[in-house]
Design an enzyme around this catalytic site. Structure first.
Site, PDB file in Angstrom:
ATOM      1  N   CYS A 282       0.734  -1.110  -0.214  1.00  0.00           N
ATOM      2  CA  CYS A 282       0.048   0.130  -0.092  1.00  0.00           C
ATOM      3  C   CYS A 282       1.085   1.141  -0.015  1.00  0.00           C
ATOM      4  O   CYS A 282       1.915   1.221  -0.410  1.00  0.00           O
ATOM      5  CB  CYS A 282      -0.928   0.079   1.205  1.00  0.00           C
ATOM      6  SG  CYS A 282      -0.162   0.215   2.752  1.00  0.00           S
TER       7      CYS A 282
ATOM      8  N   HIS B 130      -4.625   9.841   5.564  1.00  0.00           N
ATOM      9  CA  HIS B 130      -4.686   8.392   5.588  1.00  0.00           C
ATOM     10  C   HIS B 130      -6.312   7.865   5.918  1.00  0.00           C
ATOM     11  O   HIS B 130      -6.412   7.913   7.234  1.00  0.00           O
ATOM     12  CB  HIS B 130      -3.622   7.561   6.045  1.00  0.00           C
ATOM     13  CG  HIS B 130      -3.629   5.983   5.896  1.00  0.00           C
ATOM     14  ND1 HIS B 130      -4.496   5.320   6.205  1.00  0.00           N
ATOM     15  CD2 HIS B 130      -2.692   5.270   4.857  1.00  0.00           C
ATOM     16  CE1 HIS B 130      -4.385   3.988   5.798  1.00  0.00           C
ATOM     17  NE2 HIS B 130      -3.368   4.119   4.944  1.00  0.00           N
TER      18      HIS B 130
END
Length: 632
Positions: A26, A554
């Site tokens: 990721c 995030h």
């Protein structure tokens, strides 16, 4: 490779490559699925240079790396021989508009075969040259074998594109190849040569089509798919979607063979019945339209044909003009259509030559030479797909220059008298059989020269050839911030970073800042700047201000595993954004129902260069002050 030793150490301490089922990444971490997590040496990994920390969550063994995780991931895949299941597309952030996305798709499909495409084009060109110089006889075995070597790839091009297109669209590559094999199956190609059709559809119109076979009573309009491009790409797109659907609904015990079987049984007939005919009719309409334009004005027709020929080739629409040109030569003894496109390959060759001289990319420089040779001999695919299209501006300048050349030939009444080759080998077909060198022939030579000069000059000086490399280099900055105010990107409750469940963020290893428990699924730009990172799964976005402050938002914890579901982005990587602009939206309830927290860290990643002061508010609204940044 820069990170090869780090990759070796990571693989060793996750229990060796034999303990790895899969690895993806990721925005900040490598995500391993291990056969036995007890074999991993977590303590060693956490103390390893280049590793921030280790976290176990959601059945994954996560090795937190930081912003350079894509490079480490590539090294891990290379060192371990793993399959690249979730490779980050390095151009994702540059796909912003529809044209950019289309170019990215075409480039992604053709890039894997560029080397053999260029080689085949060179062999075809040289073989034609040897015949023109009377070094080889077209009836001889040497010519025939060389022709098979050079022409084989182009004849069976749909099969290669079936593989690369399916891979690009996320399907099984070999399934794409099988679909293409059906399209070029020789027995089907031979059927249109039968003496009598069953009946004719749309008789008397431009869509008139003889029907030789039916599929469960549905008429099938056959066309030649060898050397075609668009039908197999469109088929692969829908095949990939259909394969994913069947993968979800077909029981696992029979999935291995029922999924490809159902996909082929639907997509291949669909291509023969719908996709192929649409491409054919589009070509026919193009041909009729071109004749109308030429009768209206030869100069306009020259600009239209010369300028857009490469676009027609890209879509496979040029095949609608070839039969008309052949018919014109057979019936009238001459044809203006193919004559007016004479300059395009020379313009492309000149544009690529400018790229070769200017580029700093060694790979591109190496690819350019064979592409120039191929284009000079009339084979434009290697240069178009490998050089001009990916760089965009050289392709646009080629189109402009070709249009100018076409206009010159239209003005000179350039005519073709035989079906000849392309590129330099088209010149003999422009010589009048009785009058010899005519005004039209001279106009064609002038047009080629003008197109070459114009394409070279435009590309060399305005092609932006090294723009991508330069834009990727660090911006010079002294990182001095008088007083940067970072506003809240979300509406919600402020939390301390150390209170959240993610140890990588809680420890401050990925940046300093705060976390927000959102009550609204919208993320707004907290500062004005550039979108430096936008992960394909849409759950995280990075921004960089003009003074060099870097920050990361995030959304949620472990939400990368949603693979973009419940997220909608409003910007692309590389975009310039203004403070308060909507960046992305997300469905809070759906994410929670999927089992993931929506707690959102908002951090300054290069915090070591600054002094940070965070808000003491418990609840914040977008544009409320969240963090103040000053230089140390």
């Amino acid at each position: 490779m820069k990170y090869s030793q780090l990759a070796k150490d990571i693989i060793k301490n996750v229990g060796g490559k034999e303990n790895v089922n899969s690895v993806v990444h990721c925005i900040t971490r490598l995500r391993f699925k291990l056969k036995d997590e007890s074999k991993a040496n977590t303590e060693v990994l956490e103390n390893m240079d280049g590793v921030v920390t280790v976290r176990k969550s959601g059945g994954q063994y996560q090795v937190v790396i930081g912003n350079h995780v894509p490079d480490v991931y590539k090294a891990v895949v290379a060192e371990g021989g793993f399959q690249s299941e979730k490779q980050v597309d390095e151009d994702d952030g540059e796909k912003g508009n529809l044209f950019d996305r289309f170019i990215d798709m075409i480039s992604g499909i053709f890039t894997p075969i560029l080397a053999v495409l260029a080689a085949s084009g060179m062999i075809k060109g040289f073989n034609a040259l040897f015949v023109a110089l009377n070094w080889l006889d077209e009836e001889g075995g040497t010519y025939q074998i060389l022709n098979a070597i050079g022409d084989g790839l182009f004849y069976f091009l749909p099969i290669l594109l079936g593989y690369t297109a399916m891979k690009k669209f996320g399907g099984t590559p070999f399934l794409g190849m099988v679909i293409a094999m059906a399209l070029v199956y020789p027995d089907l190609e031979g059927i249109p040569g039968a003496s009598e059709p069953l009946y004719t559809l749309f008789a008397g119109t431009v869509f008139e089509s003889p029907i030789y076979i039916e599929f469960f009573g549905i008429p099938v309009i056959l066309m030649t798919y060898s050397m075609s491009v668009i039908p197999i790409i469109v088929s692969a797109f829908f095949a990939a979607k259909l394969e994913k659907f069947f993968t979800k609904v077909v029981p696992s015990v029979v999935k291995m063979f029922f999924v490809p079987m159902f996909t082929m049984l639907i997509i291949i007939p669909l291509t023969f019945i719908i996709i192929g005919p649409i491409a054919t009719w589009a070509s026919q309409l193009l041909g009729e339209g071109t004749i109308w334009i030429y009768e209206l004005s030869p100069v306009i027709a020259g600009m239209f044909l010369g300028g857009l020929w490469l676009v027609f080739v890209m879509f496979g629409l040029h095949w609608g003009l070839v039969p008309i040109a052949m018919n014109n030569i057979t019936v009238l003894g001459q044809d203006p259509i193919l004559a007016l496109i004479f300059a395009h390959s020379f313009a492309l060759a000149a544009a690529i030559f400018a790229v070769m001289l200017r580029t700093k990319d060694k790979g591109l420089k190496t690819l350019s030479l064979p592409a120039i040779i191929s284009a000079f001999f009339g084979v434009t695919e290697p240069g178009m797909y490998g050089v001009a299209l990916p760089l965009k501006r050289p392709f646009i300048f080629t189109v402009i220059s070709s249009a100018v050349g076409g206009a010159i030939m239209g003005m000179s009444s350039t005519i073709g008298y035989v079906m000849g080759g392309l590129g330099i080998f088209q010149l003999p077909s422009l010589i009048h059989p009785d009058d010899g060198i005519s005004t039209g022939f001279i106009g064609a030579v002038i047009a080629a020269l003008v197109s070459m000069v114009l394409a070279f000059v435009l590309t060399y000086f305005f092609g932006g050839i090294n723009k991508k490399q330069e834009s990727n280099s660090p911006n010079p900055t002294n990182n001095e911030v008088e007083n940067l105010v970072i506003s809240s990107p979300l509406r919600g409750e402020v939390k301390l970073l150390e209170e959240i469940e993610d140890t990588a963020f809680a420890s401050g290893a990925l940046g300093k800042g705060v976390a927000i428990e959102p009550i609204e699924g919208k993320v707004y730009a907290p500062v004005s700047g550039t979108v430096s990172v936008l992960f394909p799964t849409k759950h995280a976005i990075g921004l960089e201000t003009n003074d060099g402050t870097e920050m990361l938002i995030h959304v949620g914890l472990d939400t990368v595993q949603l693979e973009g579901e419940h997220f909608t982005t409003e910007v692309s990587q590389g975009d310039r954004v203004e403070k308060g602009q909507l960046l992305l939206s997300f469905d809070i309830e759906a994410i929670k129902e999927a089992g993931y927290p929506v707690t959102t860290p908002v951090v300054v990643t290069n915090h070591d260069q600054y002094e940070l002061t965070t808000t003491d508010k418990q609840d914040v609204q977008p544009e409320d002050v969240l963090i103040e940044v000053t230089s140390k």
